[in-house]
Write a protein that holds these residues in place. Sequence first.
Motif, mmCIF file in Angstrom:
data_model
loop_
_atom_site.group_PDB
_atom_site.id
_atom_site.type_symbol
_atom_site.label_atom_id
_atom_site.label_comp_id
_atom_site.label_asym_id
_atom_site.label_seq_id
_atom_site.Cartn_x
_atom_site.Cartn_y
_atom_site.Cartn_z
ATOM 1 N N UNK A 287 0.809 -1.207 0.000
ATOM 2 C CA UNK A 287 0.000 0.000 0.000
ATOM 3 C C UNK A 287 0.845 1.260 0.000
ATOM 4 N N UNK A 288 0.320 2.318 -0.591
ATOM 5 C CA UNK A 288 1.061 3.573 -0.712
ATOM 6 C C UNK A 288 1.245 4.236 0.645
ATOM 7 N N UNK A 289 2.393 4.891 0.811
ATOM 8 C CA UNK A 289 2.627 5.705 1.999
ATOM 9 C C UNK A 289 2.367 7.164 1.632
ATOM 10 N N UNK A 290 2.232 7.993 2.620
ATOM 11 C CA UNK A 290 2.046 9.426 2.392
ATOM 12 C C UNK A 290 3.243 9.964 1.610
ATOM 13 N N UNK A 291 2.969 10.713 0.531
ATOM 14 C CA UNK A 291 4.050 11.312 -0.252
ATOM 15 C C UNK A 291 4.756 10.360 -1.187
ATOM 16 N N UNK A 292 4.184 9.180 -1.413
ATOM 17 C CA UNK A 292 4.865 8.187 -2.258
ATOM 18 C C UNK A 292 5.096 8.705 -3.678
ATOM 19 N N UNK A 293 4.104 9.370 -4.250
ATOM 20 C CA UNK A 293 4.240 9.862 -5.624
ATOM 21 C C UNK A 293 5.410 10.826 -5.756
ATOM 22 N N UNK A 294 5.625 11.655 -4.744
ATOM 23 C CA UNK A 294 6.724 12.618 -4.800
ATOM 24 C C UNK A 294 8.079 11.940 -4.732
#
Length: 551
Positions: A139-146
Amino acid sequence: MTSMRSRLAGGLVAISATALLLTACTAGGAPQSTSSPDVLTVAASPQVTDLNPLTSSAQGKSQTFGAIASPILYADPSNKVVSDILDSWTTSSDATSVTLKLKSGLQWSDGQPITSEDLRQSLAAYLAPGIGTNSGSVGAIVGKADLGTNTNTPLNSLPTPGLTVVDNLTLKISLAAPDSVWTTQWALIGTYEPLLPSHVLGTDALSALSKDTFFTTWPVSSGAYKLTTFTSGESVEMTANDKWSGGTPGFKTLVYKLLGADQALAQLQTGEVQYIAPIAPADVATAKGNSKVTVTSASTVYPDVLTLNYASPRLQSTQVRQAIAYAIDRNSICQQVLGGNCTVSAQNYRLLGPDWALPTTGVTDYSYDPAKAKQLLTAANWDPNTTLTFLTRNTEAPAYVAQAFTIIQQELAAVGVKVNMVDVSTADFLNKIKDTTSYDGFWINGANFAVDPAVMANYYLCANKYPAGGNTSQYCNPTVDALFAQGLTQTDQTARAATYQQILTTLNQDPTEISLYVVNYVAAYNSHLTGPKPDGWITTTFNQIGTWHWS
């Protein structure tokens, strides 16, 4: 895509043993290899061309990491999430954060302490889209896209809002959405993505990390052994790490010989290797008949599967897919082809655990019933002139796969279903199944769902239809999608059980694949060797090799 390749590769190596000889012993009875009693030599998977955890995964790579590196989390033989370096890993009550706490006193092989900064930088690299090959497996973590766009800032100063160092031993992970099984998801890829030393790699930016020469020599280790020499396609040589947290490794020198089946057998016979696995099922009886060799086996959790193409115009009827399940005598194949060294799921589940997730009522038993298969085909107005196309990989798969599919072809013909078998390479296969109307099924194995059923989602979600994800059956059911999403938000075990049992009941009634059989993992080794415990998962075979020693 990478995890898909890894999953496919999981079934392509089987080591055969038709005769096994014990290595020479000294006068005092202590075993001795052909080189030195201080050296342990084992046969490892030849599927390794590099030791870079940021490139495509392979069995041989994870086996090497099992000796020289430490996974943050991984699944043990009982399918429980464990760690050799963490004291605890906890998920918040609302499933929006995970806290990892390291054991105190851990050191890298160069004497530097292992800290939460190592955790932060390692996870940043592995979770960054486009950098870590398995970044989409959890699962994605906060700020993963950045993370995926900020590729020029050194790791030691890279902003990671989703990864917060609490203290020297503690890291907090903030999740982008509730995910009660984030640690489980990580454990299932953990052997491919071990802890990295921030004091060595911290000055690298993400764009340069994969090219770092560190990954060709691994001069700093956290595992039982330190890398000495890696010769692609030939061997991995290691020496004992005196800073290993597990104590003193059992051997001064450890050698992995990257061998195919015939080579492994020949070198076992001459005493050049002291451990081989897995043994082909047809050779288990022969191995057990050799008193100088210990043979052990473990039940595995990843069945061989006949995946049915849910998008095929020839398989749109649920009754036809059910008929295929009834028409195959899976128990007979288990006995005839695999010598009984396997198990069969009567309910046609690929998920073989945990027990709390398996429904006990309202499910269909697909035991061999050709009369039932014919009834279903008649009800579906099946045209007996229709020919299905099944893709196999006989040149790369274990020999028993071709034998099993020959029987399957005959059994389906007996109920009025013609099948054309097409043998393809793995590379061709991955391209061929993009055309979802040109085939009807294929052989595959791998994927461990027994740790937690949430891991199944990658293979069933509508959005993950291959090539977008691991859903190679092209299955799509919005209700099932919603249930998978619901399961991630639930922390109460009773509620989660009800959710996944509903998913499995749906998949049981509307089969997208036939779970054929689960082959036991069998190993043979020098009877004087203490420690090997085949766990049924080839990627973790050598996770505890530091504890192996001569008796």
